[in-house]
Design a protein around this motif. Structure first.
Motif, PDB file in Angstrom:
ATOM      1  N   GLY A 148      -4.137   1.829   2.996  1.00 23.81           N
ATOM      2  CA  GLY A 148      -3.042   2.425   3.758  1.00 23.81           C
ATOM      3  C   GLY A 148      -3.148   2.238   5.256  1.00 23.81           C
ATOM      4  O   GLY A 148      -2.162   2.371   5.970  1.00 23.81           O
ATOM      5  N   SER A 178       0.830  -1.214   0.000  1.00 25.80           N
ATOM      6  CA  SER A 178       0.000   0.000   0.000  1.00 25.80           C
ATOM      7  C   SER A 178       0.857   1.254   0.000  1.00 25.80           C
ATOM      8  O   SER A 178       0.521   2.256   0.643  1.00 25.80           O
ATOM      9  CB  SER A 178      -0.956   0.008   1.205  1.00 25.80           C
ATOM     10  N   TYR A 181      -5.781   0.638  -8.718  1.00 25.34           N
ATOM     11  CA  TYR A 181      -4.914   1.141  -7.638  1.00 25.34           C
ATOM     12  C   TYR A 181      -4.767   2.646  -7.768  1.00 25.34           C
ATOM     13  O   TYR A 181      -4.237   3.160  -8.760  1.00 25.34           O
ATOM     14  CB  TYR A 181      -3.546   0.461  -7.736  1.00 25.34           C
ATOM     15  N   ILE A 230      -6.253   2.549  -0.981  1.00 24.59           N
ATOM     16  CA  ILE A 230      -5.305   1.487  -1.339  1.00 24.59           C
ATOM     17  C   ILE A 230      -4.938   0.626  -0.138  1.00 24.59           C
ATOM     18  O   ILE A 230      -3.980  -0.150  -0.191  1.00 24.59           O
ATOM     19  CB  ILE A 230      -4.027   2.075  -1.980  1.00 24.59           C
TER      20      ILE A 230
END
Length: 796
Positions: free
Chosen positions: A767, A578, A603, A765
């Protein structure tokens, strides 16, 4: 120490130091310090968490700028323990040996023997050597009044409980002691009652009948300021009352740690220093020599020639530097960063930066040129900076500078009124994976191991390619005069081959349909590239710009190298973690491959932080996957932001238009010059009560430090000379560049949504999932349990 030591709250305030045993106070006495009945105010300036300088005052009239300080310390009369900067250059045990039984020296000097403290113990801690008692009258060291900050004047405050504290010399371990009416030093680790003190605030007018002036109980230690005042309502942090949408902007590209890159003796100045601004921004001759005579990189990138115009002194006059186009003088002192944070910045991307080849050919260096070692050092420095700022504001977590590794941490920090710091990495040989004659210098396993090392350091953003071709792909060439010439030669030295180029239509973002040239055509490509460079630099009347942000070629030439097989592996590994992928500085072919991979995977973590790419189509593709873009701040910022907004809306891109800015500060790129089209026209942003931030929550006065005050538009200063002046730049843009007030504010709204947009991109994504184990499936990242996480929808 107590379970919850209360040693941080004394920062940057005035205190009297009282012996717990006798009630006497530490005070100035005949050029030194002794015990007295009357109070003496000491200003406690933190050097780190729990460590302080104890300032009792100044000699001379100009105490803030040039006055000689009066600091409680350990003497170095022969000049053998400290260097000119105040750093201890010998082991602390040698100082202890030199001091001897210090209290014996003090009592011997008045004909008495200090049995009480002598009984505490007379062995130094680390070495276990017996402290010598002979020839005490000839002792050369003891407690003394230091005239400047140094390591022997740094004291660690220890919490003994019950409002009692001890003071230990940070470097020697010697403990301050008040016994039998005498002030001296006890052996390391001493716990005698005479080593216990109380600290009393001098904010009130009287203590025990001793009159203290409440308006100025003691002189403050010299330090920079923000020249800003937060209004009574506090900072505006969110657009909504629920705190779900951050109000503020991101600077997506800075190099705060660049004072340690390319050997550590190129960029003069520090963003913080244990002894404060006078040491952080002192005199650049320490690096650039007298009149800039050894500042070779400064000459190359800034065009500043050595001579009397290169006035090296910083504090307190700042006659020559910092200035917006002098690239090797540090522009990000922490107080200047805080000023722009108060103007609305909520996320700051710090790119740790390095170039191994330039470091190797640079004759002036003190740091390791190895990229992994140097980037690791810079990451450590950023955590030290966080600690230092915490110390100035009252303890761990109290500062406004917070390093974060997830978007959840960033949102929490912002909600607490702090600046979220995200660490990135920008270097020409990332992960030590260069190439020579197209042969990779690392394996897949080494790439993964080093990537994980940097991930564990907290790095979440990375450039796969920077200024040179490497094992991951080709770079976007820069043949500009000055630094461009250096980088062209550096690429040849690093890779063994010149830059190879091909014709391409960068306006349309299109590459030749037949793909990269065949091997037999490469010689012609190399010659074409070199001829292009030679013509631009050598021809009379050439309009070649030294600004690295421009397109390097008017003939639409692109690097023939795209993304290598190892580069494809790197992109997959970054996505699995990520991490956020930077597409600036990379060749058009490599950027195209990254975006194709991002599109197929859905992405969003792809960015162009400072508009240094090969085509507008690259931006469009980044925005289409809901990535993030940034642009260099400039004089007519409003026009740039409105143009971006109009283009964004015309394409029907999902989401709302938002764009951060990129300062590239300390990254061999000039900050913006003045935006005032008429130097004789008063911009009137500096009015009687100052100017307000865009959010209306902060009032700013002109930035000042030492004897210098910066007026960006009405004087001869020229532009954003230091990072804090971005607050002024925003105010000026709001006042002068919109068609009307609504137009200017609409443009700034695009900027002030950029922090929220970045957080949403990062969240989309995954994170917030700290990676504990990496999935063996290159398509699917693993969470900390090793299970494949469910795909998350990107917030609208």
């Amino acid at each position: 120490a107590a379970d919850n030591p209360d040693i941080y709250r004394f920062a940057n305030a005035c205190w009297a130091i009282e012996s717990s045993e006798s009630g006497a106070y530490i005070a100035e006495a005949e050029g030194g310090y002794a015990l007295a009945d009357e109070m003496q105010g000491f200003f406690l300036k933190p050097t780190d968490l729990g460590s302080y300088l104890l300032l009792s005052g100044y000699t001379g009239d100009d105490r803030i700028s040039l006055g000689t300080k009066k600091l409680l310390g350990i003497a170095d009369p022969a000049g053998e323990y400290l260097d000119e900067a105040g750093n201890l250059v010998v082991e602390g045990s040698y100082v202890v040996s030199g001091v001897g039984d210090v209290l014996n020296y003090f009592t011997s000097a008045v004909g008495r023997y200090g049995r009480a403290v002598r009984a505490v113990g007379d062995e130094i801690g680390a070495g276990g050597e017996r402290i010598q008692n002979e020839n005490l009258n000839n002792a050369t060291t003891g407690l003394a009044m230091a005239s400047e900050a140094n390591d022997l004047a740094v004291w660690v405050l220890g919490d003994l409980g019950g409002g009692r504290y001890n003071l230990t010399s940070r470097e020697t371990g010697l403990v301050l002691a008040a016994v039998d009416g005498q002030l001296g030093l006890a052996a390391p680790g001493a716990t005698h009652p005479g080593t216990s003190f109380r600290l009393k605030s001098l904010g009130d007018a009287t203590y025990n009948g001793n009159e203290i002036d409440p308006a100025e109980p003691c002189a403050a230690y010299p330090e920079a300021g923000t020249n800003a005042r937060v209004k009574s309502g506090g900072l505006k942090l969110h657009r909504d009352s629920a705190g779900k949408e951050v109000f503020g902007f991101i600077d997506g590209h800075t190099h705060i740690s660049a004072y340690e890159f390319i050997g550590g003796r190129i960029n003069y100045g520090d963003p913080f220093h244990k002894f404060g601004v006078q040491h952080a921004l002192h005199d650049c001759k320490e690096v650039h020599g007298e009149q800039g005579s050894t500042g070779l990189v400064e000459v190359a990138v800034s065009g500043t020639n050595p001579g009397p115009d290169h006035v090296t002194q910083g504090w307190p006059t700042f006659e020559f530097w910092p200035q917006y186009n002098s690239l090797m003088h540090h522009q990000t002192y922490y107080m200047w960063i805080e000023r722009t944070y108060l103007a609305g910045m909520r996320i700051l991307l710090v790119h740790l930066v390095h170039n191994e080849v330039l470091c190797q050919i640079n004759p002036q260096k003190e740091n390791d040129c190895d990229p992994v070692e140097n980037i690791t050092l810079q990451a450590v420095r950023m955590h030290e900076m966080e600690r230092y700022i915490d110390a100035q504001y009252g303890g761990p977590g109290k500062g406004w500078f917070r390093i974060v590794t997830t978007p959840a941490q960033a949102r929490k920090a912002i909600a607490q009124g702090k600046l979220a710091i995200v660490l990135g990495m920008e270097l020409s040989k990332p992960l030590n994976c260069g190439e020579f004659l197209d042969q990779s210098e690392c394996t897949s396993d080494q790439m993964r191991e080093r990537l994980q090392h940097f991930y564990d350091l907290g790095i979440r953003n990375m450039f796969p390619v920077h200024k040179f071709d490497n094992a991951f792909g080709g770079h976007k060439p820069d043949f500009g005069f000055g630094i461009g010439s250096i980088l062209t030669a550096g690429n040849l030295a690093e890779t063994g081959h010149p830059v190879e180029v091909e014709k391409c239509d960068k306006d349309a973002g299109e590459l030749p349909p037949e793909g990269p040239p065949a091997a037999e055509d490469r010689l012609m490509n190399r010659l074409l590239g070199q001829m292009e460079h030679t013509a631009k630099v050598a021809l009379p009347g050439s309009n070649e710009s030294a600004d690295p942000r421009r397109e390097w070629s008017n003939n639409n030439l692109c690097n023939v190298r795209g993304l290598t097989p190892l580069g494809h592996e790197l992109i997959t590994e970054m996505m699995n973690r990520s991490m956020i992928i930077e597409t600036d500085h990379i060749s058009a072919r490599a950027a195209d491959a990254i975006l194709t991979r991002a599109e197929s995977r859905g992405y969003a973590g792809v960015v162009s932080s400072h508009n240094w790419n090969d085509s507008g189509r690259t931006w469009d593709r980044i925005l289409a996957v809901q990535g993030s873009v940034g642009q260099f701040a400039s004089g007519n910022w409003v026009q740039k932001l409105n143009s971006f907004r109009d283009n964004f809306l015309s394409k029907g891109t999902a989401g709302y238009p938002s764009m951060g800015f990129a300062s590239d500060v300390n990254g061999m790129a000039a900050l913006t010059g003045t935006a005032n089209p008429d130097r004789n026209k008063d911009s009137k942003i500096y009015e009687r009560d100052g100017f307000e931030s865009f959010g209306g929550d902060v009032v700013f006065e002109p930035s000042s430090l030492g004897e210098r005050t910066w007026d960006m538009y009405n004087g001869a200063d020229g532009g954003v000379d230091h990072y804090g002046l971005f607050a002024d730049l925003i105010a000026y843009n709001l006042k002068h560049f919109g068609k009307d007030d609504a137009d200017a504010r609409a443009a700034m709204d695009v900027l002030f949504r950029s922090a929220e947009n970045y957080l949403r991109m990062w969240e989309s994504i995954g994170g917030n999932n700290e990676i504990g184990g990496i999935s063996s499936d290159p398509e699917t990242p693993a969470d900390a349990t090793g299970k494949k996480p469910k795909k998350e929808k990107k917030p609208k």
